[in-house]
Design an enzyme around this catalytic site. Structure first.
Site, short mmCIF file in Angstrom:
data_model
loop_
_atom_site.label_atom_id
_atom_site.label_comp_id
_atom_site.label_asym_id
_atom_site.label_seq_id
_atom_site.Cartn_x
_atom_site.Cartn_y
_atom_site.Cartn_z
N TYR A 212 7.82 7.04 1.84
CA TYR A 212 7.65 5.95 0.85
C TYR A 212 8.95 5.14 0.78
CZ TYR A 212 6.96 3.31 -3.41
OH TYR A 212 6.87 2.27 -4.32
N LYS B 149 9.68 1.10 1.70
CA LYS B 149 10.25 0.10 0.79
C LYS B 149 11.58 -0.44 1.32
CE LYS B 149 6.93 -0.30 -2.15
NZ LYS B 149 6.26 -1.60 -2.42
P1 NDP Z 1 -1.25 0.70 -8.92
O1 NDP Z 1 -1.78 1.87 -8.19
O2 NDP Z 1 -1.53 0.57 -10.38
O3 NDP Z 1 -1.75 -0.65 -8.18
C1 NDP Z 1 -1.74 -0.75 -6.79
C2 NDP Z 1 -2.62 -1.93 -6.36
O4 NDP Z 1 -2.55 -2.03 -4.92
C3 NDP Z 1 -4.07 -1.76 -6.73
O5 NDP Z 1 -4.57 -2.99 -7.21
C4 NDP Z 1 -4.76 -1.41 -5.41
O6 NDP Z 1 -6.06 -1.98 -5.40
C5 NDP Z 1 -3.86 -2.17 -4.41
N1 NDP Z 1 -3.94 -1.62 -3.07
C6 NDP Z 1 -3.52 -0.41 -2.64
N2 NDP Z 1 -3.83 -0.26 -1.34
C7 NDP Z 1 -4.43 -1.41 -0.95
C8 NDP Z 1 -4.99 -1.85 0.28
N3 NDP Z 1 -4.97 -1.07 1.38
N4 NDP Z 1 -5.54 -3.07 0.35
C9 NDP Z 1 -5.57 -3.87 -0.75
N5 NDP Z 1 -5.06 -3.51 -1.94
C10 NDP Z 1 -4.51 -2.29 -2.04
O7 NDP Z 1 0.32 0.69 -8.66
P2 NDP Z 1 1.50 -0.32 -9.06
O8 NDP Z 1 1.00 -1.47 -9.83
O9 NDP Z 1 2.59 0.52 -9.61
O10 NDP Z 1 1.96 -0.77 -7.60
C11 NDP Z 1 2.14 -2.12 -7.21
C12 NDP Z 1 3.34 -2.22 -6.31
O11 NDP Z 1 4.51 -1.88 -7.05
C13 NDP Z 1 3.33 -1.30 -5.10
O12 NDP Z 1 3.81 -2.01 -3.96
C14 NDP Z 1 4.33 -0.19 -5.47
O13 NDP Z 1 4.90 0.40 -4.35
C15 NDP Z 1 5.32 -1.00 -6.29
N6 NDP Z 1 6.19 -0.26 -7.19
C16 NDP Z 1 5.67 0.53 -8.19
C17 NDP Z 1 6.52 1.20 -9.04
C18 NDP Z 1 6.02 2.13 -10.10
O14 NDP Z 1 6.81 2.96 -10.61
N7 NDP Z 1 4.75 2.05 -10.49
C19 NDP Z 1 7.97 1.03 -8.95
C20 NDP Z 1 8.41 0.19 -7.88
C21 NDP Z 1 7.55 -0.45 -7.05
P3 NDP Z 1 -7.38 -1.32 -4.77
O15 NDP Z 1 -7.22 0.19 -4.87
O16 NDP Z 1 -8.50 -1.88 -5.59
O17 NDP Z 1 -7.40 -1.81 -3.35
C1 8X3 Z 2 8.14 3.52 -7.24
C2 8X3 Z 2 9.28 4.07 -8.01
O1 8X3 Z 2 10.99 5.95 -8.11
O2 8X3 Z 2 8.69 6.56 -7.61
O3 8X3 Z 2 8.56 2.68 -6.21
O4 8X3 Z 2 10.05 5.44 -5.97
S1 8X3 Z 2 9.76 5.57 -7.39
#
Ligand code: NDP
Ligand code: 8X3
Length: 257
Positions: A157, A161
Site C-alpha cells: 500500500y 502511494k
Molecule cells: P472508501 O473505501 O470509503 O472509498 C473508496 C472509493 O474508491 C469508493 O468510492 C470505491 O467505490 C472506489 N473504488 C475502489 N476501487 C475502485 C475501482 N477499482 N474502480 C473504481 N472505483 C473504485 O475509502 P477512502 O474514501 O478513505 O479512500 C479514498 C482515497 O483516499 C483512496 O485513494 C485512499 O487510498 C486515500 N486515503 C485514505 C485515507 C484514510 O485513512 N481513509 C488516508 C489517506 C489516503 P466502489 O467500491 O463503488 O467502486
Molecule cells: C491511509 C492512511 O495510515 O492507513 O492512506 O496508510 S494509512
C-alpha cells in the site's frame, strides 16, 4: 479566487468516503459532476440526492478504474460541455490486507497496484488530453501520508502511494507550458470505509486504527480539495499533507487510554 460554478468535475471513487464528501462540496459550489465508481446503486442514489439538493447536472459512470477499456469507452462517450473537464479528482483507491511482505497475498498486491497506480494512470491518460486541448484544468490526486513514509505491514500500500507521489510530480513536469495544474492531497488517518475494505468487512479490525484518537473526517479532506481547486489560476497548491491533531507521522499517533 477561482469560481467553480458550472465547471465540470470528474470524481473517481465517488460512492464513499472522501470522494463522496468531495462530490457534495463541488455540488454546493455549483459544479457539474461526473461521478465514477463500481457500485451502480450508490451512484444512482448519490446522483438523485445531489441533483435534488443543489440543482446541478450530474452524470454517472459505472466503471472499474483497473479496466482500461471500460475507462476509455466511458470517457470517449462524453460529448459537448461534458468534455470541458475542469477538475479531475483521482480518488479511487484502497488498501488490502496488513501483512509482512514475505507473507503477503499476490491478489491483494495486484488489487492495490492495479487500482491505486494503474487505475489512476488509466483515468488520467483518458481525461488529461481534454484539459490540454482546452488549455485549462486541474488534476487532484489523492495520495497519503503512506506516500511519504512507510509503516510495518504497509509495504505494498505504501509503495502504491509513493508511486502516486512520483506520478503527481511527473504530471506536473509534463504539463508545464499548459495551464493545467496538478495537486496531491496526502491525508493521514481519515474515518471512511477504508478500514472495512482493508480488512474485508471486519468492523472490529477496521476500528483499530482510530482507537483513542479522533481521525480526520472525509469532509476535512474535501475542504482541502476545494481549497486547492479554488485558488487563483496562477497558483498551484502542489501538495497538502493533512493530519488529525493526534497524529504526527504515519507511526506516531497519540491515543487516550
Ligand atoms: P472508501 O473505501 O470509503 O472509498 C473508496 C472509493 O474508491 C469508493 O468510492 C470505491 O467505490 C472506489 N473504488 C475502489 N476501487 C475502485 C475501482 N477499482 N474502480 C473504481 N472505483 C473504485 O475509502 P477512502 O474514501 O478513505 O479512500 C479514498 C482515497 O483516499 C483512496 O485513494 C485512499 O487510498 C486515500 N486515503 C485514505 C485515507 C484514510 O485513512 N481513509 C488516508 C489517506 C489516503 P466502489 O467500491 O463503488 O467502486
Ligand atoms: C491511509 C492512511 O495510515 O492507513 O492512506 O496508510 S494509512
Amino acid at each position: 479566487m477561482k469560481d467553480l460554478k458550472d465547471k465540470v468535475v470528474f470524481i473517481t471513487g465517488a460512492t464513499s468516503g472522501i470522494g463522496r464528501s468531495a462530490a457534495f462540496k463541488f455540488a454546493e459550489s455549483g459544479c457539474k459532476l461526473i461521478l465514477a465508481a463500481r457500485r451502480k446503486e450508490r451512484l444512482d442514489s448519490l446522483q438523485s440526492e445531489l441533483m435534488e439538493k443543489f440543482g446541478v447536472d450530474v452524470i454517472t459512470m459505472v466503471l472499474d478504474v483497473r479496466n482500461y477499456s471500460e475507462v476509455d469507452k466511458a470517457v470517449s462517450e462524453l460529448h459537448g460541455e461534458w468534455t470541458k473537464i475542469e477538475v479531475l479528482l483521482n480518488n479511487a483507491g484502497l488498501a488490502r490486507g496488513f501483512s509482512k511482505v514475505h507473507e503477503g497475498s499476490l491478489d491483494d498486491w495486484n488489487e492495490m497496484i492495479d487500482t491505486n497506480v494503474k487505475g489512476l494512470l488509466f483515468v488520467s491518460k483518458c481525461v488529461i488530453p481534454f484539459m490540454v486541448k482546452n488549455n485549462s484544468g486541474h488534476v487532484i490526486n489523492i495520495g497519503s501520508i503512506a506516500g511519504h513514509e512507510v509503516y510495518p505491514n504497509g509495504n505494498v500500500y505504501c509503495a502504491s502511494k509513493h508511486a502516486v507521489d512520483a506520478i503527481t510530480k511527473g504530471m506536473r513536469m509534463d504539463l508545464t507550458g499548459t495551464a493545467v495544474r496538478v495537486t496531491t492531497i496526502d491525508p493521514g488517518l481519515v474515518e471512511t470505509e477504508f478500514g472495512l475494505v482493508r480488512y474485508r468487512g471486519d468492523a472490529d479490525k477496521a476500528k483499530t486504527a482510530y482507537v483513542g484518537m479522533k481521525p480526520l473526517s472525509p469532509d476535512d479532506v474535501a475542504d482541502a480539495i476545494i481549497y486547492s481547486a479554488t485558488r487563483d489560476e496562477n497558483v498551484v497548491v502542489a501538495q497538502i499533507v493533512l493530519l488529525p491533531v493526534a497524529q504526527a507521522s504515519a507511526m506516531v499517533v497519540y491515543r487516550e487510554n
